[in-house]
Design a protein around this motif. Sequence first.
Motif, PDB file in Angstrom:
ATOM      1  N   ASN A   1       2.715   0.399  -8.677  1.00 59.25           N
ATOM      2  CA  ASN A   1       4.100   0.368  -8.181  1.00 59.25           C
ATOM      3  C   ASN A   1       4.317  -0.618  -7.038  1.00 59.25           C
ATOM      4  OD1 ASN A   1       6.127   1.911  -9.490  1.00 59.25           O
ATOM      5  ND2 ASN A   1       6.843   2.587  -7.477  1.00 59.25           N
ATOM      6  N   GLN A   2       3.263  -1.382  -6.678  1.00 59.90           N
ATOM      7  CA  GLN A   2       3.422  -2.370  -5.605  1.00 59.90           C
ATOM      8  C   GLN A   2       3.795  -3.717  -6.210  1.00 59.90           C
ATOM      9  OE1 GLN A   2       3.127  -1.829  -2.367  1.00 59.90           O
ATOM     10  NE2 GLN A   2       2.353   0.259  -2.419  1.00 59.90           N
TER      11      GLN A   2
ATOM     12  N   GLY B   1      11.150   8.940 -11.628  1.00 63.74           N
ATOM     13  CA  GLY B   1      12.149   8.096 -10.993  1.00 63.74           C
ATOM     14  C   GLY B   1      11.660   6.666 -10.941  1.00 63.74           C
ATOM     15  N   ASP B   2      11.660   6.091  -9.754  1.00 68.30           N
ATOM     16  CA  ASP B   2      11.199   4.719  -9.575  1.00 68.30           C
ATOM     17  C   ASP B   2       9.735   4.632  -9.153  1.00 68.30           C
ATOM     18  OD1 ASP B   2      13.703   3.662 -10.184  1.00 68.30           O
ATOM     19  OD2 ASP B   2      14.399   3.897  -8.110  1.00 68.30           O
TER      20      ASP B   2
ATOM     21  N   ASP C   1      11.894   8.079  -5.324  1.00 68.24           N
ATOM     22  CA  ASP C   1      12.551   6.933  -4.681  1.00 68.24           C
ATOM     23  C   ASP C   1      11.707   5.662  -4.733  1.00 68.24           C
ATOM     24  OD1 ASP C   1      14.697   8.545  -4.077  1.00 68.24           O
ATOM     25  OD2 ASP C   1      14.024   8.971  -2.027  1.00 68.24           O
ATOM     26  N   GLY C   2      10.591   5.692  -5.453  1.00 66.75           N
ATOM     27  CA  GLY C   2       9.808   4.475  -5.635  1.00 66.75           C
ATOM     28  C   GLY C   2       8.414   4.517  -5.022  1.00 66.75           C
ATOM     29  N   GLY C   3       8.031   5.656  -4.452  1.00 63.24           N
ATOM     30  CA  GLY C   3       6.706   5.764  -3.849  1.00 63.24           C
ATOM     31  C   GLY C   3       5.617   6.047  -4.870  1.00 63.24           C
TER      32      GLY C   3
ATOM     33  N   MET D   1       8.086  14.964  -3.624  1.00 64.94           N
ATOM     34  CA  MET D   1       8.547  14.563  -4.951  1.00 64.94           C
ATOM     35  C   MET D   1       9.693  13.554  -4.844  1.00 64.94           C
ATOM     36  SD  MET D   1       6.464  15.998  -7.036  1.00 64.94           S
ATOM     37  CE  MET D   1       5.225  15.746  -5.739  1.00 64.94           C
ATOM     38  N   ASP D   2      10.541  13.704  -3.834  1.00 62.63           N
ATOM     39  CA  ASP D   2      11.611  12.716  -3.626  1.00 62.63           C
ATOM     40  C   ASP D   2      11.031  11.363  -3.230  1.00 62.63           C
ATOM     41  OD1 ASP D   2      13.600  14.491  -4.268  1.00 62.63           O
ATOM     42  OD2 ASP D   2      14.077  15.019  -2.181  1.00 62.63           O
ATOM     43  N   PHE D   3       9.937  11.375  -2.463  1.00 62.71           N
ATOM     44  CA  PHE D   3       9.251  10.125  -2.103  1.00 62.71           C
ATOM     45  C   PHE D   3       8.845   9.375  -3.369  1.00 62.71           C
ATOM     46  CE2 PHE D   3       5.045   8.106  -1.616  1.00 62.71           C
ATOM     47  CZ  PHE D   3       5.352   7.118  -0.676  1.00 62.71           C
ATOM     48  N   VAL D   4       8.290  10.101  -4.336  1.00 65.60           N
ATOM     49  CA  VAL D   4       7.888   9.476  -5.595  1.00 65.60           C
ATOM     50  C   VAL D   4       9.123   8.981  -6.350  1.00 65.60           C
ATOM     51  CG1 VAL D   4       6.707   9.826  -7.787  1.00 65.60           C
ATOM     52  CG2 VAL D   4       5.835  10.945  -5.721  1.00 65.60           C
TER      53      VAL D   4
END
Length: 839
Positions: free
Chosen positions: A834-835, A801-802, A699-701, A694-697
């Motif tokens: 998101n890319q 998030g991002d 942070d922009g993933g 979830m932190d990966f997502v």
Amino acid sequence: MIKSILKASCLYISICIISSIAVSAQAPIVKSSGDIYEDLEKLKVLGSVLYVAAHPDDENTRLISYYANEVKARTAYLSLTRGDGGQNLIGPEIKELLGVMRTEELMAARRIDGGEQMFSRANDFGFSKNAEETREIWEEEKVMSDVVWAIRKYRPDVIVNRFDHTSSGKTHGHHTASAILSYEAFDLSGDKEQFKKQLQYVEPWSAKRLFFNTSWWFYGSREKFAEADKSDMVTIDIGTYYPIKGKSNSEIAAESRSQHICQGMGNTATRGTREEYLQLLKGDMPKDQHDIFAGINTSWSRIEAAHIDKMIDDVIANFNFGNPSKSAKAVADIVKSIKKLPSSHWRDIKLADAESLLVSITGMYIEAISDQHTYTPNEKINIRSEITNRSDVEAKVLKVTFHDMKMDTILGAALANNISLQWDHDLLVPSNAGHTSPYWLKEKGSLGMYRVDDQKLIGNPRSNRALSVTYYIEIDGAEIEITKDIVYRYNDPEAGPVYRPLEIVPAISVKLQEKVYVLSDERPTKVSVSVKALSANQSGTVSLPVPQGWKVSPTQHDFSIDYKGADQKLEFELTPPTGQSEFTMKPVVKANGKEYRKELIKIDYNHIPYQSVVMAAESKMVKLDIKTAGRRIAYIEGSGDAIPKSLEQIGYVVDIIPVQEISKERLLGYGALVMGIRAYNKLDDIRFKQDILMDFVKDGGNMIVQYNTNRRLKVDNIGPFPIKLSRDRVTVEEAPIEILEPNHPILNYPNKITQKDFENWVQERGLYFANEWSEEYTAILSSNDPGEPARKGGLLVAPHGDGHFIYTGYSWFRQLPAGVPGAYRIFANMVSLNQNIKP
């Protein structure tokens, strides 16, 4: 040790067509005293039951084990399909190859619970929501013929359905259809005017009773079932304990069910009383409501041979567990007495049982071993036979027959106590020997039915295995015939002796490196073709025919291979046309004045016998109109699927990351992370990594979660916001798709998604859609099967998030390996969300 070495030079050997439920590619079965005693008890029972359902794993192994081991009745499971349409939790095999695996898992289950296995030609084409659709796709007249054939061939006294024949639309359509077909075939099988062509091999047969194996589940709750009228039900306690086995019936059943390994059906054994309920559908109600055979003659008097009952009783009464061979003369007399009876269904079955019992009672070890695993037609083969009589019973080998050649090896060799008799045969595989491969895959079938033209093969669990030999043995004055499949055995340094089936294969196998080639631009692509010599000294040419607009260079390659088992890889350069296009490439090998167009596929798992499947060598070539964004993808594997390889073909770099290695640092540099199918069901350690994901997502993933079942999830919530999975699915692959959010980036970048992208999908739209989700999620698409409400939970996107989190129940694991163009374009858009880096 006295060893007789007898040579039979340049003899031909051919395939023996036999009906066998025995294990191919297994060590010879040598039975214990307890096994022999139980076989004696079974020899007394001339009764049979046929259990009917739709798929591997549908069968009630508790009931099958009970009738095979407690009642000692002949018991079979008729699975209408081989489970071809399901998922594979342990490997990449799907469709036909998965059906081969599940067939062998069913065979392994029956070896444990004591049953036999039968099939129809029906193909598991995927989930169906009603019986009417299923029966239409199954080509009802054909599958009905197969069910009638199974009843006439097996001649059961009692038939038991696993499912409710009145439940269409309430459960899997295959389930209900299996019950309906059995319900109708109960009457049709006894009618000589029905399916007349079968009657040159079998006679009409009417079972006495038809039951439905009901339970509380079919009533909705245990409370409702407790209140139900059970006056038309037979109630059976199947929790029997078998002291001679040291196991309860339920423990045997759990072990049997656990053989469905590729479906993840591991089962924990239970002990104690357990009741099963059988509701009468047709026939007369048994007077004893605990015995489905009550009132049915299952003794030897049903074939006017009551004296054999007495002979068996005497053997049982005087059985010596310390030395079973003391009963050899009595069992030999039983064999001779059965031989005097006129040929009939039960006489012939029980004669084979008695002959096998006579071999077991002497501890006799019989096997025929080849010196190699595979052979081709016209190739020389060496077979070593061994027979060891481990008793003081007088016995001898009379002769050995190699079938269809009218050639016998006359021996007349005595079998002294515990002295191995071994000898070699030098043989030649006949030029017309058929290839060893599942018989139902040799011809192209339809969506719903495999094509099998030989009536005698229909229903058999597997092909007759390779080559066989019959030993004529005399034991205590009784002459018996024992047919053995010839097998290959080698010694593994760790596992010891390993057995494989002897297999007849084509002289040359040809294989394209990939099953699907996806080309995203007009640049030439390397296509690798492997030619394998399955017989020494092969040379010839390989060509790749292509349709107009496609170009291949060179047009032909020469090859030359000296050694058996060696292969040669040849590279061609394929140039696609402009625009979207596709075709099926079929390589052609010319050698020895013949054409070779087939591939030898191996299925090798420890829990089933080694399998060789000979299928057409072909690959789908797809030229896509596709764009991609980003390049690196992290992939967390769940159950086996081919999506990583599919993504690599359109230019992505895909790194497989073990769940244990998931960390913030490990995921740096990846724009997208994809979870394999059922990853949240399969990976125990995923619950410790969920916060990192979830932190990966955040942070922009970009995280894509493919379908998971709604049971046995390893985490409380698979996404950053509440989402609830359901059993909702869309099974019609042509079901209309409604685009709910046409302006969403996932439908516009880098590819503009239109209705054309949902054409030519295979098997289904999707499964295990979400049915509840929080407001943070956006539903992108909607679809539904005819007559059902809209299913909007197949593609959900939530910003977090991002980054973005995506849950998708659409069956990409089927579409991408099948080369469906639109599926690639949509998946590329999901990955590209998101890319910011354009290709």
